[in-house]
Write an enzyme that holds these catalytic residues in place. Structure first.
Site, short mmCIF file in Angstrom:
data_model
loop_
_atom_site.label_atom_id
_atom_site.label_comp_id
_atom_site.label_asym_id
_atom_site.label_seq_id
_atom_site.Cartn_x
_atom_site.Cartn_y
_atom_site.Cartn_z
N ASP A 1 47.55 21.76 -85.35
CA ASP A 1 46.21 22.34 -85.38
C ASP A 1 46.09 23.56 -84.47
O ASP A 1 47.00 23.86 -83.69
CB ASP A 1 45.17 21.27 -84.98
N HIS B 1 40.61 10.56 -83.34
CA HIS B 1 41.08 11.68 -84.14
C HIS B 1 42.57 11.92 -83.94
O HIS B 1 43.12 11.66 -82.87
CB HIS B 1 40.24 12.96 -83.92
N ASN C 1 37.99 9.27 -79.88
CA ASN C 1 37.27 8.76 -81.05
C ASN C 1 38.22 8.46 -82.20
O ASN C 1 37.78 8.24 -83.32
CB ASN C 1 36.19 9.77 -81.48
C1 GLP Z 1 43.04 17.45 -78.94
C2 GLP Z 1 44.21 17.71 -79.93
C3 GLP Z 1 44.85 16.43 -80.37
C4 GLP Z 1 45.14 15.56 -79.17
C5 GLP Z 1 43.86 15.20 -78.45
C6 GLP Z 1 44.04 14.27 -77.26
O1 GLP Z 1 41.88 17.14 -79.60
N1 GLP Z 1 43.81 18.44 -81.08
O2 GLP Z 1 46.04 16.73 -81.09
O3 GLP Z 1 45.81 14.38 -79.56
O4 GLP Z 1 43.28 16.41 -78.01
O5 GLP Z 1 44.40 15.02 -76.15
P1 GLP Z 1 45.01 14.43 -74.82
O6 GLP Z 1 46.45 14.16 -75.14
O7 GLP Z 1 44.85 15.54 -73.83
O8 GLP Z 1 44.24 13.21 -74.47
#
Ligand code: GLP
Length: 255
Positions: free
Chosen positions: A67, A138, A136
């Protein structure tokens, strides 16, 4: 779905990096599906160490990222293109021409999503897709929704995700509200999926992802339908699962 226990963030990172390293060794021209966020940073450090030691050669690998924020240029220090260059690509011998990430500066969402899907398809698909997970549920930026989005698409980020990302930006109004993300179908098309999670705040969603119903309101729950998924999570992220469904976790110390 296999769920492997790690004591802490460092052990999670080493285990995840070893699984990616195995892929690179077994198939030197593999396609790595890569992720951003704080979860993969330690994994990338371990891969860089593997390269520096001479154990890993990325010269024939390709990469496709999940992304990118809409509106950020590659040289913006909050763009995912910048993150990948600074935290992995510039430290290893991957050919930058073989790295792919959605172009957040392309305002024509339809054209950009089409272009990115074609780019990933031209690679022949992803061999191993690394994922983090949002609070959440995602994955990539596939936010909770009424249905599973298929290909690359432009998403309006939820307030919870925007809030979680605020810590990285100087001003709240600088936090992007939209992103391009690979869709659930693209992610599910990867031959192998490796999801990593660390920290107690991820514990409820890890439980829902692994043991709850498969619903688009918890996008990561769809991973239960893939036949080669490995979750590597630390003790804190596994705490709810270990309490409610310990039989799903491999390698946890006996209570
Ligand atoms: C962002 C990214 C995701 C990632 C998420 C969690 O939203 N687009 O790919 O998994 O953050 O991030 P973290 O690993 O910092 O908790």
């Amino acid at each position: 779905m296999r769920i492997l226990y790690a004591a802490d963030y460092n052990e999670m990172s080493r285990k995840a990096a070893n699984l990616i390293a195995a892929q690179v060794i077994l198939k030197p021209d593999c396609v790595l599906g890569l992720a951003t966020g704080s979860s993969p940073l330690g994994t990338y450090k371990c891969l860089i160490e593997g390269y520096e030691k001479g154990d890993l050669d990325f010269s024939r690998c390709s990469a496709a990222n999940l992304d990118e924020y809409c509106g950020l240029t590659k040289d913006n220090d909050q763009s995912y293109a910048y993150f990948m260059y600074e935290n992995l690509f510039k430290h290893i011998n991957i050919d930058m021409a073989n790295t792919n990430i959605p172009d957040g500066t392309n305002a024509d969402a339809e054209a950009e999503c089409k272009r990115y899907d074609a780019a990933v398809a031209a690679l022949g698909g992803v061999d191993i897709q690394l994922l983090g997970i949002g609070h959440n549920g995602h994955i990539g930026f596939n936010e909770p929704a009424d249905s599973f989005a298929k290909g690359t698409h432009c998403v309006a980020l939820t307030q919870r995700t925007i809030d979680a990302n605020t810590r990285f930006f100087a001003r709240r109004e600088d936090v992007p509200t939209h992103a391009y993300t690979m869709g659930i179908k693209t992610i599910m098309s990867a031959k192998k999926i490796l999801l990593i999670a660390s920290g107690a705040e991820k514990a409820p969603i890890i439980y829902e992802m692994a043991a709850g119903p498969i619903v688009p309101s918890v996008p990561a729950s769809v991973l239960q339908l893939h036949n080669d998924v490995t979750i590597v999570a630390d003790a804190a992220a596994l705490s709810v699962l270990l309490e409610k469904a310990p039989e799903l976790v491999e390698g946890a110390p006996k209570a």
